[in-house]
Write a protein that holds these residues in place. Structure first.
Motif, PDB file in Angstrom:
ATOM      1  N   THR A  34       0.860  -1.178   0.000  1.00  0.00           N
ATOM      2  CA  THR A  34       0.000   0.000   0.000  1.00  0.00           C
ATOM      3  C   THR A  34       0.898   1.230   0.000  1.00  0.00           C
ATOM      4  N   LYS A  35       0.476   2.261  -0.701  1.00  0.00           N
ATOM      5  CA  LYS A  35       1.276   3.484  -0.770  1.00  0.00           C
ATOM      6  C   LYS A  35       1.160   4.303   0.504  1.00  0.00           C
ATOM      7  N   GLY A  36       0.242   3.928   1.346  1.00  0.00           N
ATOM      8  CA  GLY A  36       0.046   4.573   2.639  1.00  0.00           C
ATOM      9  C   GLY A  36      -0.566   3.572   3.595  1.00  0.00           C
ATOM     10  N   GLU A  37      -1.009   4.057   4.713  1.00  0.00           N
ATOM     11  CA  GLU A  37      -1.587   3.180   5.730  1.00  0.00           C
ATOM     12  C   GLU A  37      -3.089   3.041   5.524  1.00  0.00           C
ATOM     13  N   ILE A  38      -3.604   1.839   5.789  1.00  0.00           N
ATOM     14  CA  ILE A  38      -5.049   1.618   5.775  1.00  0.00           C
ATOM     15  C   ILE A  38      -5.469   1.109   7.144  1.00  0.00           C
ATOM     16  N   GLN A  39      -6.757   1.219   7.420  1.00  0.00           N
ATOM     17  CA  GLN A  39      -7.266   0.783   8.718  1.00  0.00           C
ATOM     18  C   GLN A  39      -6.987  -0.700   8.924  1.00  0.00           C
ATOM     19  N   LYS A  40      -6.568  -1.024  10.114  1.00  0.00           N
ATOM     20  CA  LYS A  40      -6.223  -2.404  10.459  1.00  0.00           C
ATOM     21  C   LYS A  40      -7.387  -3.359  10.194  1.00  0.00           C
ATOM     22  N   GLY A  41      -8.601  -2.900  10.401  1.00  0.00           N
ATOM     23  CA  GLY A  41      -9.784  -3.725  10.184  1.00  0.00           C
ATOM     24  C   GLY A  41     -10.031  -4.083   8.724  1.00  0.00           C
ATOM     25  N   LEU A  42      -9.350  -3.424   7.794  1.00  0.00           N
ATOM     26  CA  LEU A  42      -9.532  -3.694   6.366  1.00  0.00           C
ATOM     27  C   LEU A  42      -8.464  -4.619   5.789  1.00  0.00           C
ATOM     28  N   ILE A  43      -7.517  -5.050   6.613  1.00  0.00           N
ATOM     29  CA  ILE A  43      -6.402  -5.859   6.109  1.00  0.00           C
ATOM     30  C   ILE A  43      -6.885  -7.121   5.405  1.00  0.00           C
ATOM     31  N   PHE A  44      -7.757  -7.892   6.027  1.00  0.00           N
ATOM     32  CA  PHE A  44      -8.187  -9.165   5.435  1.00  0.00           C
ATOM     33  C   PHE A  44      -8.991  -8.941   4.156  1.00  0.00           C
ATOM     34  N   LYS A  45      -9.832  -7.904   4.115  1.00  0.00           N
ATOM     35  CA  LYS A  45     -10.579  -7.591   2.890  1.00  0.00           C
ATOM     36  C   LYS A  45      -9.627  -7.194   1.768  1.00  0.00           C
ATOM     37  N   CYS A  46      -8.621  -6.419   2.107  1.00  0.00           N
ATOM     38  CA  CYS A  46      -7.618  -5.991   1.139  1.00  0.00           C
ATOM     39  C   CYS A  46      -6.869  -7.199   0.579  1.00  0.00           C
ATOM     40  N   MET A  47      -6.439  -8.083   1.465  1.00  0.00           N
ATOM     41  CA  MET A  47      -5.716  -9.279   1.031  1.00  0.00           C
ATOM     42  C   MET A  47      -6.588 -10.169   0.148  1.00  0.00           C
ATOM     43  N   GLU A  48      -7.856 -10.264   0.474  1.00  0.00           N
ATOM     44  CA  GLU A  48      -8.786 -11.064  -0.329  1.00  0.00           C
ATOM     45  C   GLU A  48      -8.902 -10.491  -1.738  1.00  0.00           C
ATOM     46  N   GLU A  49      -8.996  -9.175  -1.840  1.00  0.00           N
ATOM     47  CA  GLU A  49      -9.091  -8.532  -3.146  1.00  0.00           C
ATOM     48  C   GLU A  49      -7.798  -8.715  -3.950  1.00  0.00           C
ATOM     49  N   LEU A  50      -6.659  -8.584  -3.289  1.00  0.00           N
ATOM     50  CA  LEU A  50      -5.377  -8.720  -3.977  1.00  0.00           C
ATOM     51  C   LEU A  50      -5.110 -10.162  -4.420  1.00  0.00           C
ATOM     52  N   ARG A  51      -5.697 -11.117  -3.730  1.00  0.00           N
ATOM     53  CA  ARG A  51      -5.537 -12.524  -4.101  1.00  0.00           C
ATOM     54  C   ARG A  51      -6.088 -12.783  -5.501  1.00  0.00           C
ATOM     55  N   ASN A  52      -7.058 -11.985  -5.943  1.00  0.00           N
ATOM     56  CA  ASN A  52      -7.692 -12.174  -7.246  1.00  0.00           C
ATOM     57  C   ASN A  52      -7.073 -11.321  -8.355  1.00  0.00           C
ATOM     58  N   ILE A  53      -6.044 -10.563  -8.046  1.00  0.00           N
ATOM     59  CA  ILE A  53      -5.418  -9.670  -9.025  1.00  0.00           C
ATOM     60  C   ILE A  53      -4.332 -10.420  -9.792  1.00  0.00           C
ATOM     61  N   GLU A  54      -4.325 -10.233 -11.119  1.00  0.00           N
ATOM     62  CA  GLU A  54      -3.232 -10.732 -11.956  1.00  0.00           C
ATOM     63  C   GLU A  54      -2.838  -9.600 -12.888  1.00  0.00           C
ATOM     64  N   VAL A  55      -1.563  -9.242 -12.876  1.00  0.00           N
ATOM     65  CA  VAL A  55      -1.062  -8.169 -13.727  1.00  0.00           C
ATOM     66  C   VAL A  55      -0.261  -8.784 -14.872  1.00  0.00           C
ATOM     67  N   THR A  56      -0.110  -8.025 -15.950  1.00  0.00           N
ATOM     68  CA  THR A  56       0.641  -8.491 -17.109  1.00  0.00           C
ATOM     69  C   THR A  56       1.933  -7.696 -17.229  1.00  0.00           C
ATOM     70  N   ALA A  57       3.035  -8.407 -17.391  1.00  0.00           N
ATOM     71  CA  ALA A  57       4.344  -7.760 -17.553  1.00  0.00           C
ATOM     72  C   ALA A  57       4.373  -7.030 -18.902  1.00  0.00           C
ATOM     73  N   PRO A  58       5.164  -5.978 -19.025  1.00  0.00           N
ATOM     74  CA  PRO A  58       6.151  -5.445 -18.102  1.00  0.00           C
ATOM     75  C   PRO A  58       5.531  -4.497 -17.077  1.00  0.00           C
ATOM     76  N   ILE A  59       6.166  -4.435 -15.923  1.00  0.00           N
ATOM     77  CA  ILE A  59       5.724  -3.571 -14.833  1.00  0.00           C
ATOM     78  C   ILE A  59       6.952  -2.876 -14.266  1.00  0.00           C
ATOM     79  N   LYS A  60       6.808  -1.608 -13.957  1.00  0.00           N
ATOM     80  CA  LYS A  60       7.912  -0.833 -13.367  1.00  0.00           C
ATOM     81  C   LYS A  60       7.660  -0.635 -11.882  1.00  0.00           C
TER      82      LYS A  60
END
Length: 123
Positions: A66-92
């Motif tokens: 995260t580029k900054g801090e998020i509420q501690k209570g949102l950590i698991f929701k954030c991780m769940e959302e990121l688990r479904n993310i797939e990016v395509t190279a190239p990435i900087k």
């Protein structure tokens, strides 16, 4: 009511005593300890670091944070959302992977470069 915490703002690791009713922090070695102690008991926040999947990249996982801090209570929701993310190279490094995660105003950014897999480069 008084709570005891160890401050994580710097390497000193001060042992804080925080009294929310009196809005008072003792045991801090610097001003950052006061802010940390009060916010940790009223609205704790964290920076999240993890990985996301990469398609066509030299690595199969990309470290992100995260580029900054998020509420501690949102950590698991954030991780769940990121688990479904797939990016395509190239990435900087520093590229925004997810903008405004969970409507927090905080972006998820790449922590390293990821090149295209050699076999995927078109000549």
């Amino acid at each position: 009511m008084e709570k005891e915490l160890i401050c994580i703002c710097c390497p000193m690791g001060c042992h804080l005593k925080v009294n929310i009713e009196e809005n008072k922090v003792t045991g801090n070695g610097c001003k950052r300890g006061i802010n940390y102690g009060l916010s940790e008991l009223t609205n704790p926040v964290r920076v999240i670091t993890t990985t996301v999947k990469v398609k066509d990249g030299e690595n199969i996982l990309l470290p992100v944070k995260t580029k900054g801090e998020i509420q501690k209570g949102l950590i698991f929701k954030c991780m769940e959302e990121l688990r479904n993310i797939e990016v395509t190279a190239p990435i900087k490094i520093g590229d925004i992977i997810v903008s405004n995660i969970l409507n927090t105003g905080i972006d998820i950014v790449s922590c390293r470069d990821c090149l295209i897999l050699r076999s995927k480069i078109k000549n």
